[in-house]
Design a protein around this motif. Structure first.
Motif, mmCIF file in Angstrom:
data_model
loop_
_atom_site.group_PDB
_atom_site.id
_atom_site.type_symbol
_atom_site.label_atom_id
_atom_site.label_comp_id
_atom_site.label_asym_id
_atom_site.label_seq_id
_atom_site.Cartn_x
_atom_site.Cartn_y
_atom_site.Cartn_z
ATOM 1 N N PHE A 116 -6.309 18.445 -30.499
ATOM 2 C CA PHE A 116 -5.712 17.526 -29.370
ATOM 3 C C PHE A 116 -6.104 17.892 -27.699
ATOM 4 O O PHE A 116 -6.079 17.142 -26.902
ATOM 5 C CB PHE A 116 -4.376 17.713 -29.517
ATOM 6 N N THR A 117 -6.280 19.572 -27.928
ATOM 7 C CA THR A 117 -6.441 19.812 -26.307
ATOM 8 C C THR A 117 -7.824 19.306 -25.882
ATOM 9 O O THR A 117 -8.209 19.388 -24.634
ATOM 10 C CB THR A 117 -6.299 21.391 -26.231
ATOM 11 N N CYS A 118 -8.845 19.420 -26.843
ATOM 12 C CA CYS A 118 -10.199 18.652 -26.362
ATOM 13 C C CYS A 118 -10.215 17.375 -25.789
ATOM 14 O O CYS A 118 -10.855 17.252 -24.850
ATOM 15 C CB CYS A 118 -10.964 18.742 -27.378
ATOM 16 N N GLY A 119 -9.233 16.610 -26.334
ATOM 17 C CA GLY A 119 -9.215 15.333 -25.859
ATOM 18 C C GLY A 119 -8.389 15.064 -24.686
ATOM 19 O O GLY A 119 -8.742 14.153 -24.220
ATOM 20 N N TRP A 120 -7.434 15.862 -24.504
ATOM 21 C CA TRP A 120 -6.431 15.657 -23.691
ATOM 22 C C TRP A 120 -6.434 16.482 -22.394
ATOM 23 O O TRP A 120 -6.001 16.218 -21.254
ATOM 24 C CB TRP A 120 -4.989 15.637 -24.264
ATOM 25 N N PHE A 172 -24.931 14.571 -20.146
ATOM 26 C CA PHE A 172 -23.796 14.143 -20.373
ATOM 27 C C PHE A 172 -23.696 12.639 -19.645
ATOM 28 O O PHE A 172 -22.841 11.685 -20.078
ATOM 29 C CB PHE A 172 -22.799 14.918 -19.264
ATOM 30 N N VAL A 173 -24.624 12.359 -19.153
ATOM 31 C CA VAL A 173 -25.002 11.105 -18.620
ATOM 32 C C VAL A 173 -25.328 9.992 -19.877
ATOM 33 O O VAL A 173 -24.859 8.843 -19.728
ATOM 34 C CB VAL A 173 -25.937 10.909 -17.425
ATOM 35 N N ILE A 174 -26.164 10.476 -20.689
ATOM 36 C CA ILE A 174 -26.856 9.785 -21.644
ATOM 37 C C ILE A 174 -26.047 9.846 -22.920
ATOM 38 O O ILE A 174 -26.374 9.118 -23.886
ATOM 39 C CB ILE A 174 -28.400 9.915 -21.746
ATOM 40 N N SER A 175 -25.184 10.850 -23.323
ATOM 41 C CA SER A 175 -24.443 10.798 -24.589
ATOM 42 C C SER A 175 -23.207 11.151 -24.569
ATOM 43 O O SER A 175 -22.790 11.909 -23.554
ATOM 44 C CB SER A 175 -25.247 11.606 -25.487
ATOM 45 N N LYS A 176 -22.440 10.921 -25.572
ATOM 46 C CA LYS A 176 -20.814 11.133 -25.548
ATOM 47 C C LYS A 176 -20.545 12.662 -25.921
ATOM 48 O O LYS A 176 -20.992 12.907 -27.012
ATOM 49 C CB LYS A 176 -20.303 10.220 -26.679
ATOM 50 N N ARG A 177 -20.123 13.223 -25.020
ATOM 51 C CA ARG A 177 -19.555 14.700 -25.209
ATOM 52 C C ARG A 177 -20.531 15.541 -25.935
ATOM 53 O O ARG A 177 -20.268 16.056 -26.673
ATOM 54 C CB ARG A 177 -18.110 14.747 -25.844
ATOM 55 N N PRO A 178 -21.764 15.585 -25.269
ATOM 56 C CA PRO A 178 -22.890 16.310 -26.028
ATOM 57 C C PRO A 178 -22.454 17.864 -26.100
ATOM 58 O O PRO A 178 -22.944 18.688 -27.257
ATOM 59 C CB PRO A 178 -24.237 15.994 -25.283
ATOM 60 N N PHE A 179 -22.034 18.377 -25.018
ATOM 61 C CA PHE A 179 -21.625 19.845 -25.149
ATOM 62 C C PHE A 179 -20.387 19.936 -26.217
ATOM 63 O O PHE A 179 -20.466 21.143 -27.236
ATOM 64 C CB PHE A 179 -21.114 20.296 -23.833
ATOM 65 N N CYS A 180 -19.478 19.195 -26.221
ATOM 66 C CA CYS A 180 -18.366 19.167 -27.278
ATOM 67 C C CYS A 180 -18.954 19.215 -28.607
ATOM 68 O O CYS A 180 -18.268 20.073 -29.691
ATOM 69 C CB CYS A 180 -17.413 18.267 -27.093
ATOM 70 N N TYR A 231 -20.630 10.337 -18.500
ATOM 71 C CA TYR A 231 -20.980 9.118 -19.389
ATOM 72 C C TYR A 231 -20.872 7.886 -18.847
ATOM 73 O O TYR A 231 -21.366 6.774 -19.157
ATOM 74 C CB TYR A 231 -20.240 9.582 -20.673
ATOM 75 N N LYS A 232 -19.824 7.719 -17.887
ATOM 76 C CA LYS A 232 -19.615 6.363 -17.148
ATOM 77 C C LYS A 232 -20.493 6.155 -16.172
ATOM 78 O O LYS A 232 -21.047 4.666 -15.762
ATOM 79 C CB LYS A 232 -18.441 6.058 -16.591
ATOM 80 N N ILE A 233 -21.709 6.907 -15.856
ATOM 81 C CA ILE A 233 -22.824 6.623 -15.180
ATOM 82 C C ILE A 233 -23.657 5.559 -15.727
ATOM 83 O O ILE A 233 -24.050 5.816 -16.950
ATOM 84 C CB ILE A 233 -23.377 7.666 -14.469
ATOM 85 N N ARG A 234 -24.111 4.539 -15.138
ATOM 86 C CA ARG A 234 -25.061 3.526 -15.642
ATOM 87 C C ARG A 234 -26.376 4.188 -16.101
ATOM 88 O O ARG A 234 -26.878 4.819 -15.251
ATOM 89 C CB ARG A 234 -25.371 2.203 -15.206
ATOM 90 N N SER A 235 -26.845 4.246 -17.351
ATOM 91 C CA SER A 235 -27.977 4.568 -17.684
ATOM 92 C C SER A 235 -28.488 4.096 -19.268
ATOM 93 O O SER A 235 -27.584 3.905 -19.910
ATOM 94 C CB SER A 235 -28.067 6.331 -17.752
ATOM 95 N N PHE A 236 -29.558 4.604 -19.606
ATOM 96 C CA PHE A 236 -29.861 4.729 -20.895
ATOM 97 C C PHE A 236 -28.942 5.417 -21.800
ATOM 98 O O PHE A 236 -28.616 6.662 -21.398
ATOM 99 C CB PHE A 236 -31.333 4.594 -21.612
ATOM 100 N N LYS A 237 -28.605 5.073 -23.097
ATOM 101 C CA LYS A 237 -27.409 5.988 -23.598
ATOM 102 C C LYS A 237 -28.033 6.251 -25.173
ATOM 103 O O LYS A 237 -28.923 5.539 -25.883
ATOM 104 C CB LYS A 237 -26.252 5.219 -24.131
ATOM 105 N N VAL A 238 -27.680 7.651 -25.566
ATOM 106 C CA VAL A 238 -28.512 7.885 -26.874
ATOM 107 C C VAL A 238 -27.389 8.566 -27.514
ATOM 108 O O VAL A 238 -26.421 9.226 -27.156
ATOM 109 C CB VAL A 238 -29.458 9.235 -26.533
ATOM 110 N N PRO A 240 -15.153 2.813 -27.510
ATOM 111 C CA PRO A 240 -14.253 3.566 -26.749
ATOM 112 C C PRO A 240 -14.238 5.060 -27.140
ATOM 113 O O PRO A 240 -13.699 6.057 -26.286
ATOM 114 C CB PRO A 240 -12.940 3.178 -26.644
ATOM 115 N N CYS A 241 -14.617 5.434 -28.429
ATOM 116 C CA CYS A 241 -14.260 6.814 -28.969
ATOM 117 C C CYS A 241 -15.055 7.812 -28.301
ATOM 118 O O CYS A 241 -16.540 7.470 -28.536
ATOM 119 C CB CYS A 241 -14.554 6.709 -30.431
ATOM 120 N N PRO A 242 -14.652 8.666 -27.586
ATOM 121 C CA PRO A 242 -15.641 9.588 -26.765
ATOM 122 C C PRO A 242 -16.367 10.678 -27.689
ATOM 123 O O PRO A 242 -17.344 11.343 -27.475
ATOM 124 C CB PRO A 242 -14.655 10.538 -25.651
ATOM 125 N N ALA A 243 -15.926 10.514 -29.061
ATOM 126 C CA ALA A 243 -16.653 11.596 -29.773
ATOM 127 C C ALA A 243 -17.532 10.626 -30.602
ATOM 128 O O ALA A 243 -18.442 11.469 -31.327
ATOM 129 C CB ALA A 243 -15.535 12.021 -30.885
#
Lengths: 270, 44
Positions: free
Chosen positions: A83-87, A180-188, A99-106, A225-228
């Motif tokens: 929960f702490t990761c998400g909130w 971060f720009v091209i994929s969802k939560r890559p570090f996490c 990730y909201k920056i417009r670019s190609f996504k992977v 919408p799922c950030p994971a």
């Protein structure tokens, strides 16, 4: 919107030592004895709490068992899972914003998600114990962002000490900032040892997610919408879920619910 | 089991947390966090 507000609070409160702007380097008070359940570097001049991952490494490096930190992290994990990761996590929030920056996504390959467990076991557990150093901190992009870069910019003494390791850290930071720009939560998903630790509790924690049996239309509205980057209705409470509850918010039929193990229903979708 | 396991985990970790506080680990955490972490900055 509510989650964004909580994420802002989660970024500001652990980094509220504004006296640092007047030239005083680090907060020296007793609040540093408390580890926040998110990745937040304690070498950041603004930090008033400790980083749990840095603390665990320090104890292992001095060949001591970090009972307090393991107890605290285990308590948080077994109560609310990821929960702490998400909130709350500010680094997670940064990834979502970028990730909201417009670019190609992977999409991150599933197999790479196991790397965070390697990071937890090797960089936070084994290497600090064997080498007597905080091995994960040496590579941590969060530390580079919050401590390394600001201190190098504002302190001439620190700037004079910069060497290869600093540039390695900054390169890792910039590599991740691009990801971060091209994929969802890559570090996490690939590197965060704290996320790896909390993810182990998702199936056993007091707080759980539940999909109402046979009621889900599998319309996939919750997938984007799922950030994971998971399919929430198929992988509810999986290790990759960060408990952000975006799926609950967007579900048109309200089949995904958060509940406290059979006792209370906490939040239900529309 | 589904109900008991979280309670067991919470109790166990709470016990560890209290043991850590009892053995004075908080002071060590404060000491460590108030010294400038060179690894975090990238100069260690």
């Amino acid at each position: 919107m509510m989650r964004r507000i909580v994420q802002i609070i989660g970024a500001v409160v652990p980094n509220a030592y504004f006296k640092a702007f007047t030239g005083i380097m680090l907060y020296q008070g007793s609040l540093k004895g408390f580890c926040v359940p998110v990745l937040n570097c304690y070498a950041c001049p603004l930090a008033i709490f400790s980083c749990p991952i840095g603390t665990v490494q320090h104890f292992l490096a001095i060949r001591a068992v970090p009972l307090y930190t393991i107890g605290l992290l285990g308590l948080v994990g077994s109560t609310v899972g990821s929960f702490t990761c998400g909130w709350i996590c500010p680094f997670g929030a940064l990834q979502e914003l970028m990730y909201k920056i417009r670019s190609f996504k992977v999409k991150i390959p599933r197999r790479l998600r196991y790397l965070r467990y390697v990071s937890l076991i090797l960089l936070v557990g084994i290497l600090p114990f064997l080498r007597g150093e905080t091995s994960f901190c040496r590579l941590c992009p969060q530390g580079a962002l919050e401590a390394g870069v600001p201190l190098a910019v504002f302190s001439t003494q620190i700037r004079a000490l910069i060497g290869t390791l600093f540039f390695v850290k900054v390169s890792i930071l910039f590599g991740f900032l691009f990801l971060f720009v091209i994929s969802k939560r890559p570090f996490c998903m690939t590197f965060c040892p704290l996320g790896a630790l909390f993810s182990l509790f998702n199936r056993f924690s007091f707080l759980r997610l539940k999909v109402k049996q046979n009621s889900c239309a599998e319309c996939d509205v919750c997938v984007d919408p799922c950030p994971a980057g998971i399919v929430p209705y198929k992988e509810v409470d999986s290790a990759d879920c960060i408990r952000c509850w975006e799926c609950i918010r967007v579900c048109p039929t309200g089949v995904i619910q958060a509940e406290l193990v059979k006792f209370w229903k906490l939040k239900e979708g529309r | 089991m589904k109900r008991i396991l979280p309670l067991l985990l919470i109790s166990g970790f709470l016990l560890l947390l209290l043991l850590g506080i009892r053995y004075g680990e908080v002071a060590e955490v404060v000491l460590n966090a108030t010294l400038l972490c060179l690894s975090c900055i990238g100069i260690g």
